[in-house]
Design a protein around this motif. Structure first.
Motif, mmCIF file in Angstrom:
data_model
loop_
_atom_site.group_PDB
_atom_site.id
_atom_site.type_symbol
_atom_site.label_atom_id
_atom_site.label_comp_id
_atom_site.label_asym_id
_atom_site.label_seq_id
_atom_site.Cartn_x
_atom_site.Cartn_y
_atom_site.Cartn_z
ATOM 1 N N LEU A 148 0.992 1.587 10.051
ATOM 2 C CA LEU A 148 1.566 0.254 10.185
ATOM 3 C C LEU A 148 0.904 -0.569 11.287
ATOM 4 O O LEU A 148 1.168 -1.775 11.390
ATOM 5 C CB LEU A 148 3.069 0.353 10.466
ATOM 6 C CG LEU A 148 3.908 1.002 9.362
ATOM 7 C CD1 LEU A 148 5.353 1.171 9.815
ATOM 8 C CD2 LEU A 148 3.845 0.175 8.088
ATOM 9 N N PRO A 174 -2.001 -0.436 0.322
ATOM 10 C CA PRO A 174 -0.788 -1.281 0.402
ATOM 11 C C PRO A 174 0.341 -0.796 -0.503
ATOM 12 O O PRO A 174 1.491 -1.189 -0.312
ATOM 13 C CB PRO A 174 -1.299 -2.655 -0.043
ATOM 14 C CG PRO A 174 -2.463 -2.357 -0.909
ATOM 15 C CD PRO A 174 -3.110 -1.129 -0.333
ATOM 16 N N TYR A 225 -3.014 -0.094 6.512
ATOM 17 C CA TYR A 225 -2.011 -0.793 5.718
ATOM 18 C C TYR A 225 -2.639 -1.724 4.690
ATOM 19 O O TYR A 225 -1.985 -2.104 3.715
ATOM 20 C CB TYR A 225 -1.056 -1.574 6.629
ATOM 21 C CG TYR A 225 -1.708 -2.578 7.537
ATOM 22 C CD1 TYR A 225 -1.915 -3.885 7.136
ATOM 23 C CD2 TYR A 225 -2.115 -2.193 8.813
ATOM 24 C CE1 TYR A 225 -2.521 -4.802 7.975
ATOM 25 C CE2 TYR A 225 -2.717 -3.104 9.660
ATOM 26 C CZ TYR A 225 -2.924 -4.405 9.234
ATOM 27 O OH TYR A 225 -3.530 -5.309 10.083
ATOM 28 N N HIS A 229 3.172 0.954 1.393
ATOM 29 C CA HIS A 229 3.691 0.246 2.565
ATOM 30 C C HIS A 229 5.225 0.184 2.546
ATOM 31 O O HIS A 229 5.881 0.400 3.575
ATOM 32 C CB HIS A 229 3.096 -1.163 2.628
ATOM 33 C CG HIS A 229 3.295 -1.837 3.949
ATOM 34 N ND1 HIS A 229 4.533 -2.301 4.386
ATOM 35 C CD2 HIS A 229 2.418 -2.121 4.966
ATOM 36 C CE1 HIS A 229 4.412 -2.839 5.585
ATOM 37 N NE2 HIS A 229 3.136 -2.749 5.957
#
Length: 340
Positions: A206, A77, A73, A80
Motif C-alpha cells: 500500500l 491493482p 499497488y 488492492h
C-alpha cells in the motif's frame, strides 16, 4: 450389550464450553530457558543491525527506494481491495478486542486471570518500546519523503518501526504463547507468523511503510514475546492481589450485622455488703450500684403476667345489674286497698 453413544461434533463443542470446577493445576507457564535467551539475543542483534543500516543509509535504504518506485499497488491493482481489509489484522483496536474476548473466556473457564494479564503486559510493552522508537527516530514514510535516496530520519515522522507489523506479531503471537499443549503452540506460532508476515508486506504494497520498517517491526514484536517469561512473576503477584481483593470484598458483604456487646456490671455491685453492727441505731442501708428498672407509667405497680399465664375466674351470681323497680316473675303485683 449396551454400547456408549458416540458424541457428535456439537456435543463436543458444548462439553468444551463447560466451565472447569476449579483452576487446573497443570497450566504450562513458559520459562526463560537458555534456548529462549539465545533467540532473544539474536533478535536484539538483528534489531540493532536494521537500525544501524538505516541510520548510515546503507544498501537497505536503497532497497527501500527501489521498492517504493516499483509501486506494487499499481503493478497488482486487482488485490488492492482485499488487502485494504486484510491490513486491519494489524490494527491495535480491532485485534485487541478479538483476542481479549477469546482470552477472557479462557480466564473465566480456567478460574485464572493470567491470559488477560499476559495480554495486557504484552500490549503495554508494545506501546512503550515501539512508541518510543517511533518518536525517537522520527522517520517519514514513503508518501511524505522529501529527498530521493535519503533515510528520512529525525524529520518528525512516526513509521519506524512498523506498528501494524509489531502489533500483528504480539497480538496473534500471544495466542501461541498461552497455548495449553505443545501441538497447539506449534500451529498457533505458524499461524501468527504467516499473519504478521502478510500484514507487513501489505503495508509495503500500500506504500505506507518502507521495507526496513516492516523488518524492524517483526523484530520488535518478537522481542516482546521472547521477553514475556521475565514478567511472569509480576503477572502472578498481580493476579494474587486482584483475587485477594475480590475475596475480601465478598467476605465484607457477607458479614452479618454487629451484635451489641453485653452490659457489664460495675465492680461495686459485686462487692459483698457488711453486716450491720448491733448498737448502730442510725445505720443506713447501702444503696445498690444499679437501680431496678421502673415500670412504665401506664402499668399499675406490682408483678404482671401475660394473658396466657393468667388463671380464668368464673364470676359468681348474675352479670346483670340490679333493677329494684322490676317485679320478679310469678308474683302478683300488690293492689291498692279501696276505702269505703
Amino acid at each position: 450389550m449396551r454400547t456408549q453413544r458416540k458424541l457428535s461434533r456439537l456435543d463436543r463443542v458444548f462439553a468444551r464450553l463447560d466451565r472447569e470446577p476449579e483452576r487446573p493445576a497443570d497450566i504450562d507457564v513458559p520459562r526463560m530457558s537458555r534456548h529462549r535467551v539465545v533467540l532473544f539475543s539474536a533478535t536484539l542483534a538483528f534489531y540493532t543491525a536494521i537500525v544501524w543500516a538505516v541510520v548510515v543509509s546503507s544498501w537497505l535504504v536503497r532497497l527501500d527506494w527501489q521498492v517504493m518506485f516499483f509501486r506494487p499497488y499499481q503493478q497488482w491493482p486487482q488485490i488492492h481491495a482485499f488487502l485494504d481489509y486484510y491490513v486491519v489484522l494489524g490494527q491495535r483496536g480491532p485485534t485487541a478486542v478479538m483476542v481479549a474476548s477469546w482470552l477472557g473466556w479462557r480466564s473465566w473457564r480456567q478460574h485464572t486471570l493470567r491470559p488477560l494479564l499476559s495480554l495486557g503486559a504484552a500490549l503495554l510493552l508494545l506501546n512503550i518500546t515501539v512508541g518510543a522508537a517511533k518518536y525517537g527516530m522520527g522517520r517519514l514514510g514513503p508518501h511524505y519523503a522529501t529527498v530521493i535516496g535519503s533515510n528520512e530520519m529525525w524529520r518528525g515522522g512516526d513509521i519506524f518501526p512498523s506498528g501494524h507489523t509489531a502489533n500483528a506479531v504480539v497480538t496473534w503471537g500471544i495466542l501461541a504463547y498461552l497455548a495449553s499443549t505443545p501441538r497447539a503452540r506449534r500451529w498457533l506460532s505458524a499461524l501468527s507468523a504467516v499473519t504478521s508476515l502478510g500484514v507487513g508486506l501489505t503495508t509495503v504494497y500500500l506504500g505506507t511503510h518502507w521495507l526496513s520498517d516492516v523488518l524492524l517491526g517483526w523484530a520488535a514484536g518478537l522481542l516482546i514475546l521472547l521477553a514475556l517469561p521475565w514478567f511472569e512473576p509480576l503477572i502472578a503477584r498481580t493476579e494474587t492481589a486482584i483475587l485477594d481483593l475480590r475475596d475480601r470484598r465478598r467476605v465484607g458483604r457477607a458479614l452479618p450485622a454487629p451484635v451489641p456487646a453485653p452490659v457489664v456490671a460495675s465492680p461495686r455491685a459485686s462487692t459483698p455488703r457488711k453486716a450491720p453492727v448491733a448498737g448502730e441505731a442510725s445505720a443506713r442501708e447501702p444503696v445498690p450500684a444499679t437501680r431496678a428498672a421502673r415500670p412504665p407509667v401506664y402499668l399499675a405497680p406490682g408483678p404482671h403476667t401475660t394473658r396466657g399465664e393468667r388463671t380464668p375466674v368464673t364470676p359468681a351470681g348474675s352479670r346483670r345489674p340490679p333493677q329494684p323497680e322490676r317485679v320478679p316473675r310469678g308474683t302478683a303485683p300488690a293492689r291498692p286497698l279501696a276505702g269505703g
